[in-house]
Design a protein around this motif. Structure first.
Motif, PDB file in Angstrom:
ATOM      1  N   ALA A 162      16.826  -2.271  70.885  1.00 35.57           N
ATOM      2  CA  ALA A 162      17.810  -2.409  71.960  1.00 35.57           C
ATOM      3  C   ALA A 162      17.135  -2.877  73.248  1.00 35.57           C
ATOM      4  O   ALA A 162      17.660  -3.733  73.971  1.00 35.57           O
ATOM      5  CB  ALA A 162      18.523  -1.081  72.183  1.00 35.57           C
ATOM      6  N   ARG A 165      16.300  -6.521  72.980  1.00 35.19           N
ATOM      7  CA  ARG A 165      17.520  -7.334  73.010  1.00 35.19           C
ATOM      8  C   ARG A 165      18.065  -7.447  74.433  1.00 35.19           C
ATOM      9  O   ARG A 165      18.529  -8.513  74.848  1.00 35.19           O
ATOM     10  CB  ARG A 165      18.571  -6.717  72.082  1.00 35.19           C
ATOM     11  N   ILE A 166      17.995  -6.370  75.203  1.00 35.97           N
ATOM     12  CA  ILE A 166      18.472  -6.412  76.589  1.00 35.97           C
ATOM     13  C   ILE A 166      17.624  -7.383  77.406  1.00 35.97           C
ATOM     14  O   ILE A 166      18.140  -8.158  78.219  1.00 35.97           O
ATOM     15  CB  ILE A 166      18.445  -5.003  77.208  1.00 35.97           C
ATOM     16  N   ILE A 169      18.869 -10.776  76.494  1.00 33.85           N
ATOM     17  CA  ILE A 169      20.203 -11.073  77.034  1.00 33.85           C
ATOM     18  C   ILE A 169      20.125 -11.423  78.522  1.00 33.85           C
ATOM     19  O   ILE A 169      20.752 -12.379  78.990  1.00 33.85           O
ATOM     20  CB  ILE A 169      21.143  -9.869  76.820  1.00 33.85           C
ATOM     21  N   ALA A 202      26.005  -7.521  73.395  1.00 33.41           N
ATOM     22  CA  ALA A 202      26.505  -6.983  74.662  1.00 33.41           C
ATOM     23  C   ALA A 202      27.998  -7.264  74.738  1.00 33.41           C
ATOM     24  O   ALA A 202      28.429  -8.417  74.664  1.00 33.41           O
ATOM     25  CB  ALA A 202      25.779  -7.624  75.834  1.00 33.41           C
ATOM     26  N   THR A 203      28.794  -6.216  74.879  1.00 30.25           N
ATOM     27  CA  THR A 203      30.252  -6.375  74.886  1.00 30.25           C
ATOM     28  C   THR A 203      30.829  -6.376  76.296  1.00 30.25           C
ATOM     29  O   THR A 203      32.047  -6.358  76.471  1.00 30.25           O
ATOM     30  CB  THR A 203      30.902  -5.249  74.071  1.00 30.25           C
ATOM     31  N   ALA A 205      29.515  -6.608  80.887  1.00 35.05           N
ATOM     32  CA  ALA A 205      28.451  -6.807  81.877  1.00 35.05           C
ATOM     33  C   ALA A 205      28.652  -5.806  83.003  1.00 35.05           C
ATOM     34  O   ALA A 205      29.653  -5.860  83.717  1.00 35.05           O
ATOM     35  CB  ALA A 205      28.481  -8.231  82.419  1.00 35.05           C
ATOM     36  N   LEU A 209      25.114  -1.208  80.736  1.00 30.00           N
ATOM     37  CA  LEU A 209      25.414  -2.290  79.798  1.00 30.00           C
ATOM     38  C   LEU A 209      25.922  -1.737  78.467  1.00 30.00           C
ATOM     39  O   LEU A 209      25.231  -0.959  77.805  1.00 30.00           O
ATOM     40  CB  LEU A 209      24.147  -3.116  79.570  1.00 30.00           C
ATOM     41  N   LEU A 211      26.577  -1.882  74.577  1.00 35.76           N
ATOM     42  CA  LEU A 211      26.007  -2.582  73.430  1.00 35.76           C
ATOM     43  C   LEU A 211      26.713  -2.144  72.153  1.00 35.76           C
ATOM     44  O   LEU A 211      26.905  -0.944  71.918  1.00 35.76           O
ATOM     45  CB  LEU A 211      24.513  -2.288  73.298  1.00 35.76           C
ATOM     46  N   SER A 212      27.090  -3.115  71.355  1.00 36.82           N
ATOM     47  CA  SER A 212      27.626  -2.841  70.022  1.00 36.82           C
ATOM     48  C   SER A 212      26.497  -3.077  69.022  1.00 36.82           C
ATOM     49  O   SER A 212      25.927  -4.168  68.959  1.00 36.82           O
ATOM     50  CB  SER A 212      28.808  -3.765  69.718  1.00 36.82           C
ATOM     51  N   THR A 226      28.334   2.196  69.289  1.00 38.14           N
ATOM     52  CA  THR A 226      28.418   1.578  70.615  1.00 38.14           C
ATOM     53  C   THR A 226      27.745   2.513  71.611  1.00 38.14           C
ATOM     54  O   THR A 226      28.042   3.716  71.637  1.00 38.14           O
ATOM     55  CB  THR A 226      29.881   1.345  71.032  1.00 38.14           C
ATOM     56  N   ARG A 228      25.859   2.831  75.758  1.00 37.69           N
ATOM     57  CA  ARG A 228      25.711   2.251  77.097  1.00 37.69           C
ATOM     58  C   ARG A 228      24.304   2.548  77.602  1.00 37.69           C
ATOM     59  O   ARG A 228      23.796   3.658  77.411  1.00 37.69           O
ATOM     60  CB  ARG A 228      26.750   2.817  78.063  1.00 37.69           C
TER      61      ARG A 228
END
Length: 375
Positions: A162, A165-166, A169, A202-203, A205, A209, A211-212, A226, A228
């Motif tokens: 995660a 990935r952030i 993103i 990211a579902t 902004a 944040l 995240l799914s 899911t 945050r």
């Protein structure tokens, strides 16, 4: 013969005098070097942020260079930053005279026995001190975790996936991210992912944040969740060191560069472009300058005589006109021709005293005039 002898004597005297002067000059240079080597320089910073319970010492508000750096830096000006600013204040101004006085008093009390106070120089007019709350929020920086699953000491988990990935993103280096995972997501984040496919989307902004997360074990969905994550990004920002009012221009003397953790949605002003812009709101010492707080300065005012360039295709005609309104670069204002007809027209401000008017393409060899005709 006598004349020649006198000339030789004068030359010898000049040489002897030159050598003496050179020796004296060299001795002066050596003395100056010794003076410089033994001196201590204290240069006040323009602005500092200190925790409310942190003592205000000379070292905390100034750059100190020289042999007495530690002794001078340890001199306490206030027991805490809160004491310095007072119960109702937000900032305190500590001047150079106050620092000089503190050094002098410390010397009189015998606290600077090994320091020649006369050789301590204080530079700078004042330092603005802001008392702030210590940042006690728990934070996990990606830079403290392995940057890739292969570097983990144990089995790779969703937590690291995660985090990576952030960073991807937000297009931010891992070391410039600070994340706060919620305790309730600990079980999900500890899920091992070795040999598994992971999808993280990211579902939304926001500062937290969403995240799914989906983990696949072969052709089977092993986990769906899911979460945050609180996100902060380290940015180079401009911070006000003095109070500034709406409409005032930002000057380099009134701001300092500072590295701060800000929310992903923050829009800090670009330090390279903010100087010279005008403020849209009042700013207090310690406030970060936001790009939305700034606007270009007015460069054309009503009544100004401006240079107008009328462009038609590849043809450019220069003329003078009078501005009938004020504006900033990129804005359109009304102008009045200085020719006999006093024709009014509109043009776009290109800079201080400069306006551009675009017209439809004229025929080859034709020139467009501000009066609208051709010649």
């Amino acid at each position: 013969m006598m004349t020649r002898t006198l000339a030789i004597l004068c030359l010898l005297l000049a040489l002897v005098g030159g050598e003496s002067a050179a020796r004296a000059h060299g001795a002066g240079d050596r003395d100056g070097a010794r003076d410089s080597e033994g001196a201590t320089s204290v240069e006040l910073r323009r602005f500092v942020r200190l925790a409310k319970d942190e003592p205000v010492t000379i070292a905390s508000i100034a750059e100190i260079v020289g042999p007495a750096r530690e002794a001078i830096g340890a001199i306490e000006l206030h027991a805490s930053a809160s004491e310095a600013v007072g119960p109702e204040g937000r900032t305190a101004s500590i001047g150079g005279e106050s620092v000089r006085g503190a050094i002098q008093r410390a010397g009189e009390r015998g606290e600077l026995a090994s320091v020649d106070v006369a050789r301590v120089t204080v530079r700078g007019v004042r330092c603005q001190v802001m008392a702030v709350d210590p940042d006690s929020r728990p934070a996990a920086r990606i830079g403290d975790a392995p940057s890739a699953p292969t570097r983990e000491t144990g089995a790779p988990t969703l937590r690291t996936a995660a985090a990576l990935r952030i960073a991807e993103i937000l297009d931010v280096p891992e070391q410039d991210l600070r994340l706060r995972f919620e305790d309730r997501d600990a079980e999900v984040l500890s899920t091992p992912i070795a040999g598994r496919a992971v999808e993280i989307v990211a579902t939304g902004a926001s500062d937290r944040l969403p995240l799914s997360i989906t983990v696949f074990d072969g052709a089977r969905t092993a986990l769906e969740a899911t979460i945050r994550v609180g996100v902060e990004i380290r940015r180079e920002v401009l911070v006000a060191s003095v109070p500034m009012r709406r409409g005032q221009r930002v000057e380099s003397a009134g701001v300092v560069r500072e590295s701060r953790w800000v929310a992903p949605g923050a829009a800090p002003a670009d330090p390279r472009e903010a100087i010279g812009h005008e403020l849209r709101r009042n700013v207090e010492p310690g406030d970060m300058l936001d790009a939305r707080d700034l606007e270009p300065p007015i460069v054309v005012r009503r009544g100004d005589r401006v240079l107008v360039r009328t462009i038609s295709g590849s043809v450019v005609v220069r003329a003078q006109a009078r501005a009938l309104g004020a504006g900033r670069p990129g804005e359109t204002i009304e102008l009045e021709s200085l020719s006999g007809d006093r024709r009014r027209f509109r043009g776009q401000i290109d800079g201080p005293g400069r306006v551009i008017v675009l017209t439809p393409n004229a025929g080859a060899g034709e020139t467009i005039t501000l009066g609208g005709g051709r010649r």
